[in-house]
Design a protein around this motif. Sequence first.
Motif, PDB file in Angstrom:
ATOM      1  N   PHE A  98       0.841  -1.205   0.000  1.00  0.00           N
ATOM      2  CA  PHE A  98       0.000   0.000   0.000  1.00  0.00           C
ATOM      3  C   PHE A  98       0.871   1.249   0.000  1.00  0.00           C
ATOM      4  O   PHE A  98       0.679   2.173  -0.798  1.00  0.00           O
ATOM      5  N   ASP A  99       1.864   1.252   0.901  1.00  0.00           N
ATOM      6  CA  ASP A  99       2.739   2.420   1.050  1.00  0.00           C
ATOM      7  C   ASP A  99       3.490   2.720  -0.250  1.00  0.00           C
ATOM      8  O   ASP A  99       3.648   3.867  -0.654  1.00  0.00           O
TER       9      ASP A  99
ATOM     10  N   VAL B  87       0.569   3.712  -3.289  1.00  0.00           N
ATOM     11  CA  VAL B  87      -0.291   4.883  -3.230  1.00  0.00           C
ATOM     12  C   VAL B  87       0.352   6.082  -3.948  1.00  0.00           C
ATOM     13  O   VAL B  87      -0.316   6.824  -4.673  1.00  0.00           O
ATOM     14  N   GLY B  88       1.647   6.235  -3.773  1.00  0.00           N
ATOM     15  CA  GLY B  88       2.350   7.315  -4.457  1.00  0.00           C
ATOM     16  C   GLY B  88       2.385   7.106  -5.958  1.00  0.00           C
ATOM     17  O   GLY B  88       2.166   8.038  -6.740  1.00  0.00           O
TER      18      GLY B  88
ATOM     19  N   LEU C 247      -1.064   7.865  -7.297  1.00  0.00           N
ATOM     20  CA  LEU C 247      -1.457   9.273  -7.192  1.00  0.00           C
ATOM     21  C   LEU C 247      -0.764  10.132  -8.243  1.00  0.00           C
ATOM     22  O   LEU C 247      -1.339  11.096  -8.743  1.00  0.00           O
ATOM     23  N   TRP C 248       0.446   9.780  -8.597  1.00  0.00           N
ATOM     24  CA  TRP C 248       1.191  10.606  -9.557  1.00  0.00           C
ATOM     25  C   TRP C 248       1.264   9.961 -10.941  1.00  0.00           C
ATOM     26  O   TRP C 248       2.128  10.284 -11.742  1.00  0.00           O
TER      27      TRP C 248
ATOM     28  N   ALA D   1      -7.727   4.544  -1.297  1.00  0.00           N
ATOM     29  CA  ALA D   1      -7.257   5.792  -0.682  1.00  0.00           C
ATOM     30  C   ALA D   1      -7.163   6.903  -1.734  1.00  0.00           C
ATOM     31  O   ALA D   1      -7.618   8.025  -1.511  1.00  0.00           O
TER      32      ALA D   1
ATOM     33  N   LEU E 161      -9.923   9.916  -1.691  1.00  0.00           N
ATOM     34  CA  LEU E 161      -9.412  11.226  -1.281  1.00  0.00           C
ATOM     35  C   LEU E 161      -9.444  12.259  -2.409  1.00  0.00           C
ATOM     36  O   LEU E 161      -9.075  13.405  -2.205  1.00  0.00           O
TER      37      LEU E 161
END
Lengths: 334, 272
Positions: free
Chosen positions: B13-14, B17-18, B21-22, B124, B128
């Motif tokens: 997940f960690d 997620v980045g 998102l990008w 997430a 978000l």
Amino acid sequence: MTRQTRVAMMAGVGVLTLGMGAGLLAVFGLPVSLGSAPAGPPELQHVPQEAAVVAYADVRRMMSSDLRQQLGALAVTPQASTPNEFEQQTGLNIEQDIDSVVVALVPADAGVDGDRSPHMVVLARGRFEASRLEALALQEGGAATDYRGIRVLTLKESEGTPAALAFLASDLVAFGPAPMVQRAITASLDRRNVLSNTDVMRLVAQHDGMHAWAVGRFDDLMSAARVDPAQAPAGLPAVSWVSASGTLGASIDGVVTAEARDEAAAAQLRDVVRGMLALGQLQGGNAAAPATLAQAFQLSGEGRTVALSFSVPTGALVAMAQQAADAREARPAR
Amino acid sequence: MTRPYWTSAWRVFDLSVGEMLWSRRTVFMALVVGLPVVVAVIVRVLDVFGIAALRVNGQAMGGTSLFGLMLWLLFLRFAVPVLAVFYGTALIADEVDDRTLTYLFTRPIPRGSVLIGKYFAYLACTALVVLPGVMLTYFLLTPVAQIGATFVSLLIDLGILAAGLTAYGALFALVGAWFRRPLVVAPAFVFGWESVVLLLPGSLKQLTVAYYLQGLVPHAMPADGGITALLQGLVTDVPSTAASLGALAAITVGALWLATREVERREYVLPQ
């Protein structure tokens, strides 16, 4: 997770948290202002949510208007210079002490027991002598109690629902049947008031800023006027909402708007009004003042809306009143 | 030694997620979610000048009704399934296409935790972006005086959107794990199967996610006669709230279980 990602996610969480905070403040009654205020006077927070008819009048402006002064001078009975009995007892001079009035009607089936006619509450803003009014109520056999922290004077009634007067603020009272006055208090404290009634507030917003206005569901207006639906004219088109407003200055400007149930009913209503205006112009004949009045009205509207606007010079009204006064004086005394 | 399942899922997940998102998909997501916000800003500006942005039968549509319509048409029936299609199907398929799946599968972590970690990263990322977008749209469109009365409905609406992202995401994670060309199957399901079946009589509509989401929506629509009546007229056969929530939970858990099972058992052939 990089710092950039963390910042982006915190921004999303931040928007949600801010929104939640603002929304919960609004739900639990703390003031939330995003640059705009609800339409209408602040007294609307005391009007029950189920209100079907709401009316407002800026009494102070009307009482101090030139038109009122001129019409007052033509009155048959000269204005009393000494206080009348009501004023002596209550200390209330309606012409000078009342600033504005809001009247609300709640349909009979919307929670108040009793007869089937709509229940009314009057919210008056002005200057009141609370101690004098309370003493008067007690003297007349009434009672003074606290309802949810608000002082309520219940008047003695020989039959039916007793009337009550509540001091909602130092300059605001609610008057009406006791259950309705309690609902006015509850409406404000529980935030279940007409401000969240989208139908009524939509119309209130259209007339906001006018010196007097009234909005309401047509059926409830007829009921308040004690007009039996069976007795209504057969050709009357189906109207769902009506509203009216006006301002008082060098002329009386106003508009009466009706929302028909469908476009066909609106077209039919426009025809009826157009016919009435034509009849008014015919009956006005050569007389200047009635002709001016009849020509002051303009019919408009589109879709389901029918609007009748008017602009009557105060001079025409004063002239009509003067004619009536002259005719009275010319009539031989019996 | 293999790491514990949930610790592994958290590490994935960690990491993911980045990346999500990008990615270029986020630009697409920003467009999808940003459009209603832009529309709401325009409506608000027009409202300031006394111009009604939308009229129905000659009547100006109120902000609350407009928000209800946008929530239904733009978010629930478009943004949520489309985002789930693009992100959900890519959880495993992207790693296969980029030939990076090997790096994940050779780590001492359960294979299923890779999918679970990526799935929560998808949730997430989308939640978000979508939920704040809905919140902004709501505050732009709803008159201040009506916020107190309608805010609880907004919270329910946000819950429904989150449920939609969860259920669709799980379903398309399964599609991504199962099919070699998931971007053909998933849109066909949303815009073909669901759109057609929902209009047909009978019980076939129970094989869709939208049916259960629609079962929740009428209960949460803002109480404004016209639009509620219009939308409820379109959806004549709706399951109860409890049945809808149960079905969405079953779809989510079932799809994720099948997807992790598939990922653990399947031998992926990477393109050369």
